[in-house]
Design a protein around this motif. Structure first.
Motif, PDB file in Angstrom:
ATOM      1  N   PRO A  45     -10.543 -12.118 -28.304  1.00 55.69           N
ATOM      2  CA  PRO A  45     -10.236 -11.060 -27.352  1.00 55.69           C
ATOM      3  C   PRO A  45      -9.197 -11.563 -26.361  1.00 55.69           C
ATOM      4  O   PRO A  45      -9.233 -12.720 -25.960  1.00 55.69           O
ATOM      5  N   GLY A  46      -8.254 -10.721 -25.992  1.00 55.22           N
ATOM      6  CA  GLY A  46      -7.197 -11.113 -25.060  1.00 55.22           C
ATOM      7  C   GLY A  46      -7.750 -11.380 -23.674  1.00 55.22           C
ATOM      8  O   GLY A  46      -8.707 -10.748 -23.237  1.00 55.22           O
ATOM      9  N   ALA A  47      -7.137 -12.320 -22.969  1.00 55.40           N
ATOM     10  CA  ALA A  47      -7.578 -12.655 -21.617  1.00 55.40           C
ATOM     11  C   ALA A  47      -7.371 -11.471 -20.674  1.00 55.40           C
ATOM     12  O   ALA A  47      -8.098 -11.303 -19.708  1.00 55.40           O
ATOM     13  N   ASN A  48      -6.381 -10.644 -20.990  1.00 59.34           N
ATOM     14  CA  ASN A  48      -6.108  -9.506 -20.118  1.00 59.34           C
ATOM     15  C   ASN A  48      -6.914  -8.268 -20.497  1.00 59.34           C
ATOM     16  O   ASN A  48      -6.792  -7.238 -19.863  1.00 59.34           O
ATOM     17  N   GLU A  49      -7.753  -8.364 -21.541  1.00 58.63           N
ATOM     18  CA  GLU A  49      -8.593  -7.242 -21.943  1.00 58.63           C
ATOM     19  C   GLU A  49      -9.796  -7.157 -21.016  1.00 58.63           C
ATOM     20  O   GLU A  49     -10.438  -8.154 -20.731  1.00 58.63           O
ATOM     21  N   ALA A  50     -10.087  -5.956 -20.578  1.00 58.88           N
ATOM     22  CA  ALA A  50     -11.291  -5.746 -19.780  1.00 58.88           C
ATOM     23  C   ALA A  50     -12.500  -5.858 -20.692  1.00 58.88           C
ATOM     24  O   ALA A  50     -12.432  -5.475 -21.857  1.00 58.88           O
ATOM     25  N   PRO A  51     -13.595  -6.391 -20.182  1.00 59.59           N
ATOM     26  CA  PRO A  51     -14.792  -6.448 -21.017  1.00 59.59           C
ATOM     27  C   PRO A  51     -15.182  -5.031 -21.444  1.00 59.59           C
ATOM     28  O   PRO A  51     -15.199  -4.113 -20.640  1.00 59.59           O
ATOM     29  N   GLU A  52     -15.451  -4.894 -22.709  1.00 61.55           N
ATOM     30  CA  GLU A  52     -15.770  -3.582 -23.242  1.00 61.55           C
ATOM     31  C   GLU A  52     -17.274  -3.365 -23.241  1.00 61.55           C
ATOM     32  O   GLU A  52     -18.033  -4.299 -23.430  1.00 61.55           O
ATOM     33  N   LYS A  53     -17.666  -2.138 -23.026  1.00 68.09           N
ATOM     34  CA  LYS A  53     -19.075  -1.776 -23.088  1.00 68.09           C
ATOM     35  C   LYS A  53     -19.357  -1.263 -24.491  1.00 68.09           C
ATOM     36  O   LYS A  53     -18.672  -0.379 -24.980  1.00 68.09           O
ATOM     37  N   HIS A  54     -20.335  -1.856 -25.145  1.00 73.70           N
ATOM     38  CA  HIS A  54     -20.695  -1.461 -26.500  1.00 73.70           C
ATOM     39  C   HIS A  54     -22.181  -1.173 -26.559  1.00 73.70           C
ATOM     40  O   HIS A  54     -22.955  -1.731 -25.789  1.00 73.70           O
ATOM     41  N   PRO A  55     -22.581  -0.356 -27.517  1.00 70.33           N
ATOM     42  CA  PRO A  55     -23.995  -0.016 -27.635  1.00 70.33           C
ATOM     43  C   PRO A  55     -24.825  -1.083 -28.350  1.00 70.33           C
ATOM     44  O   PRO A  55     -26.002  -0.889 -28.573  1.00 70.33           O
ATOM     45  N   TRP A  56     -24.228  -2.207 -28.704  1.00 74.36           N
ATOM     46  CA  TRP A  56     -24.998  -3.237 -29.399  1.00 74.36           C
ATOM     47  C   TRP A  56     -25.233  -4.422 -28.481  1.00 74.36           C
ATOM     48  O   TRP A  56     -24.550  -4.612 -27.494  1.00 74.36           O
ATOM     49  N   THR A  57     -26.214  -5.219 -28.880  1.00 74.38           N
ATOM     50  CA  THR A  57     -26.513  -6.442 -28.147  1.00 74.38           C
ATOM     51  C   THR A  57     -26.072  -7.633 -28.995  1.00 74.38           C
ATOM     52  O   THR A  57     -25.864  -7.498 -30.207  1.00 74.38           O
ATOM     53  N   THR A  58     -25.968  -8.770 -28.367  1.00 77.72           N
ATOM     54  CA  THR A  58     -25.617  -9.985 -29.094  1.00 77.72           C
ATOM     55  C   THR A  58     -26.659 -10.280 -30.161  1.00 77.72           C
ATOM     56  O   THR A  58     -26.314 -10.634 -31.295  1.00 77.72           O
ATOM     57  N   ASP A  59     -27.938 -10.100 -29.831  1.00 76.57           N
ATOM     58  CA  ASP A  59     -28.997 -10.345 -30.819  1.00 76.57           C
ATOM     59  C   ASP A  59     -28.831  -9.458 -32.043  1.00 76.57           C
ATOM     60  O   ASP A  59     -29.057  -9.896 -33.170  1.00 76.57           O
ATOM     61  N   GLN A  60     -28.432  -8.212 -31.828  1.00 73.33           N
ATOM     62  CA  GLN A  60     -28.238  -7.309 -32.962  1.00 73.33           C
ATOM     63  C   GLN A  60     -27.136  -7.799 -33.882  1.00 73.33           C
ATOM     64  O   GLN A  60     -27.330  -7.886 -35.090  1.00 73.33           O
ATOM     65  N   ILE A  61     -25.970  -8.094 -33.323  1.00 71.92           N
ATOM     66  CA  ILE A  61     -24.849  -8.448 -34.193  1.00 71.92           C
ATOM     67  C   ILE A  61     -25.028  -9.816 -34.834  1.00 71.92           C
ATOM     68  O   ILE A  61     -24.459 -10.076 -35.885  1.00 71.92           O
ATOM     69  N   LEU A  62     -25.828 -10.679 -34.221  1.00 70.98           N
ATOM     70  CA  LEU A  62     -26.097 -11.976 -34.839  1.00 70.98           C
ATOM     71  C   LEU A  62     -27.019 -11.846 -36.045  1.00 70.98           C
ATOM     72  O   LEU A  62     -27.017 -12.703 -36.920  1.00 70.98           O
ATOM     73  N   THR A  63     -27.803 -10.778 -36.093  1.00 68.01           N
ATOM     74  CA  THR A  63     -28.780 -10.632 -37.174  1.00 68.01           C
ATOM     75  C   THR A  63     -28.439  -9.530 -38.165  1.00 68.01           C
ATOM     76  O   THR A  63     -29.188  -9.316 -39.114  1.00 68.01           O
ATOM     77  N   CYS A  64     -27.332  -8.842 -37.975  1.00 64.48           N
ATOM     78  CA  CYS A  64     -26.953  -7.742 -38.871  1.00 64.48           C
ATOM     79  C   CYS A  64     -26.182  -8.244 -40.085  1.00 64.48           C
ATOM     80  O   CYS A  64     -25.389  -9.185 -39.988  1.00 64.48           O
ATOM     81  N   THR A  65     -26.401  -7.554 -41.189  1.00 62.40           N
ATOM     82  CA  THR A  65     -25.591  -7.811 -42.375  1.00 62.40           C
ATOM     83  C   THR A  65     -24.239  -7.135 -42.179  1.00 62.40           C
ATOM     84  O   THR A  65     -24.041  -6.366 -41.231  1.00 62.40           O
ATOM     85  N   VAL A  66     -23.333  -7.388 -43.084  1.00 63.07           N
ATOM     86  CA  VAL A  66     -22.022  -6.744 -43.039  1.00 63.07           C
ATOM     87  C   VAL A  66     -22.199  -5.229 -43.028  1.00 63.07           C
ATOM     88  O   VAL A  66     -21.617  -4.518 -42.200  1.00 63.07           O
ATOM     89  N   SER A  67     -23.030  -4.734 -43.916  1.00 64.10           N
ATOM     90  CA  SER A  67     -23.263  -3.295 -44.024  1.00 64.10           C
ATOM     91  C   SER A  67     -23.877  -2.720 -42.749  1.00 64.10           C
ATOM     92  O   SER A  67     -23.472  -1.657 -42.278  1.00 64.10           O
ATOM     93  N   GLN A  68     -24.840  -3.413 -42.187  1.00 62.17           N
ATOM     94  CA  GLN A  68     -25.488  -2.939 -40.966  1.00 62.17           C
ATOM     95  C   GLN A  68     -24.524  -2.929 -39.783  1.00 62.17           C
ATOM     96  O   GLN A  68     -24.551  -2.009 -38.971  1.00 62.17           O
ATOM     97  N   CYS A  69     -23.661  -3.950 -39.693  1.00 57.03           N
ATOM     98  CA  CYS A  69     -22.667  -3.970 -38.614  1.00 57.03           C
ATOM     99  C   CYS A  69     -21.654  -2.837 -38.796  1.00 57.03           C
ATOM    100  O   CYS A  69     -21.198  -2.256 -37.817  1.00 57.03           O
ATOM    101  N   TRP A  70     -21.318  -2.520 -40.037  1.00 60.06           N
ATOM    102  CA  TRP A  70     -20.406  -1.404 -40.312  1.00 60.06           C
ATOM    103  C   TRP A  70     -21.035  -0.101 -39.823  1.00 60.06           C
ATOM    104  O   TRP A  70     -20.370   0.730 -39.207  1.00 60.06           O
TER     105      TRP A  70
END
Length: 152
Positions: free
Chosen positions: A52-77
């Motif tokens: 992520p670019g240093a000048n990018e504002a932190p984005e708000k997403h509906p996922w948590t770090t725990d979710q994306i660490l445990t999701c399969t490719v298909s689930q993340c899609w």
């Protein structure tokens, strides 16, 4: 040996519950609302970078770090509402986690981003049921550089 009707009902209920849990995917969370499509213009094209670019504002997403660490490719899609830009945001988040954990820095170059992107694309197409983090971590290990030594 005969199986009683209540036992069959319990087994059927268990199978149904197991199927629903499997289909539900990774860590439970509310389903994100689809994001409205954003028009792309040729003038807004930026170089490909896995970080992520240093000048990018932190984005708000509906996922948590725990979710994306445990999701399969298909689930993340699915979590990304089947949009490439949002899926790429997940990949960037995972790349930052991997680089930090491995004490690597990610080159902020178009070439490194393209190389990592190709690794990720090939591996995700080969197996949609593998953890996306494992794929991204592999790409980070291949393009990342050792972090500079910290001064005491």
């Amino acid at each position: 040996m005969t199986t009683s009707k209540p036992t069959l009902i319990r087994l059927s209920s268990f199978a149904l519950a197991s199927s629903l849990l499997l289909l539900a995917g990774c860590s439970p969370a509310p389903t994100p609302a689809p994001a409205p499509p954003t028009p792309k213009t040729e003038s807004s094209a930026s170089p490909v970078s896995i970080t992520p670019g240093a000048n990018e504002a932190p984005e708000k997403h509906p996922w948590t770090t725990d979710q994306i660490l445990t999701c399969t490719v298909s689930q993340c899609w699915q979590l990304a509402n089947k949009t490439e830009d949002t899926f790429f945001d997940i990949v960037q988040d995972l790349a930052a986690i991997s680089a930090k954990n491995r004490d690597l820095t990610l080159p902020d170059s178009e070439d490194a981003g393209r190389q990592a992107g190709e690794i990720i694309k090939q591996k995700t197409k080969a197996d949609h049921e593998q953890l996306l983090f494992a794929v991204v971590d592999d790409a980070v290990r291949k393009v990342g550089k050792p972090a500079p030594a910290k001064q005491p």
